[in-house]
Write a protein that holds these residues in place. Sequence first.
Motif: not given
Length: 418
Positions: A55-76
């Motif tokens: 599981i790629d931890l970069r996609y769990l949760i982030k925040f910016n002014q355009y998207e607000g909370i950005r959350t999801g799941l990724g991996g390889e």
Amino acid sequence: MFKRYSILFFLMCSPLIFAQTIDEKTIEPKQDSIKKKELLQSIGNGYLPSKYFNIDLRYLIKFNQYEGIRTGLGGETNNTFSEKVRFNTYLVYGFIDHRFKYSFGGGIRLAEKTKTWLNLSYTDDLQETGSTKFLTDKRFFQFFEPRLLNIDLFHKHITKSIALEHEITPNLISETEFAVSNINPTYNYSYAVNNTTTLDAFHLSTAKIALQWSPFENGSDAFKNEYPKFTFQYTKSFKDVFGSDFGFSKLDFRTIQKIGNKDHSFSEITLVSGIARGSTPLTHLYHAYPNNITKETILQRFSVAGLNSFETMYFNEFFSDKFATLQLKHFIKPFNISERFKPQLVLISRFAIGDMKSPEKHQNVTFGSLKKGYTESGFELNKLLFGFGLSFTYRYGAYHLPEFGDNIAFKFTFNVSL
């Protein structure tokens, strides 16, 4: 205000909470072969391992002014799945723009000894306007990227790419890529091709080659042996190839050097530069890593300091088609107050210079030039409480602002390592 900083606190602490939860609850008896140290190292590299899929931890949760909370799941997929074939994907959702973004791809190993892989990918996502991504940087991971919190200038892109990564020597890695992209700025922008034609969305066909050279890399102590690092990237956009609207070229360079011992006092020097030639839209030009929001008072601008950003430079204040930045940091030996409380003072000075040949071609946006040279200096006092600290930076020189308070950036810092 309280709600905003509650969100910031949650975003910054979530990796720690996540890591602690993994450490306490996820290590089952059937995984006894995976030692705690190895698990934490994997998490530090940005992955939570499982049997066949990391599981790629970069996609769990982030925040910016355009998207607000950005959350999801990724991996390889990992080596247990296959040592010769790999697949990767992610899916995220922005709660302000109400839009899914995703990517999927895969690769096949062509040569084991040289770590040569042929990769394909399809991506529908956002990218910050004026930012440069080195192809070789995907090997690095940060738990928390402070600048993301305040970014509001993004462009949508749908990109199809084919890439070849290859280890020329253990000290020199390379990656080449050919990509076709549809670009659509999320803000009001158009590029004046000539007196009668403007473009507010466009197609690009680009080829890139990136090299990262670590001359003293030998696989032992990372701090002593991985520096300096030199990264080069050349980008060529081909007009009229697969419907591409622009023909331009870019050359980007970065070097990082560390001098001293991380257990005592040490210095870090970072030099970044880039130059673009030809008809280049604003999306693919350069900002200078600004990290200051446009608010009236110092406390209203109070946010999170970046790792390598200009804290007093306002977002979207400057853009360039050629630029260079120099950052000097001196880390004082941590104050050994107690076993658990060891704050560290960091002295910082930054300089940026740049210019743009034809700013009038970029319509519906307003920005300045860096040709006089931009300077700021300050300090950070890190690791005061749970990885949190404070920073103070002052803007002076040619771009000093008339109002004294507008030249000051007072923020908190967040530093954590596993």
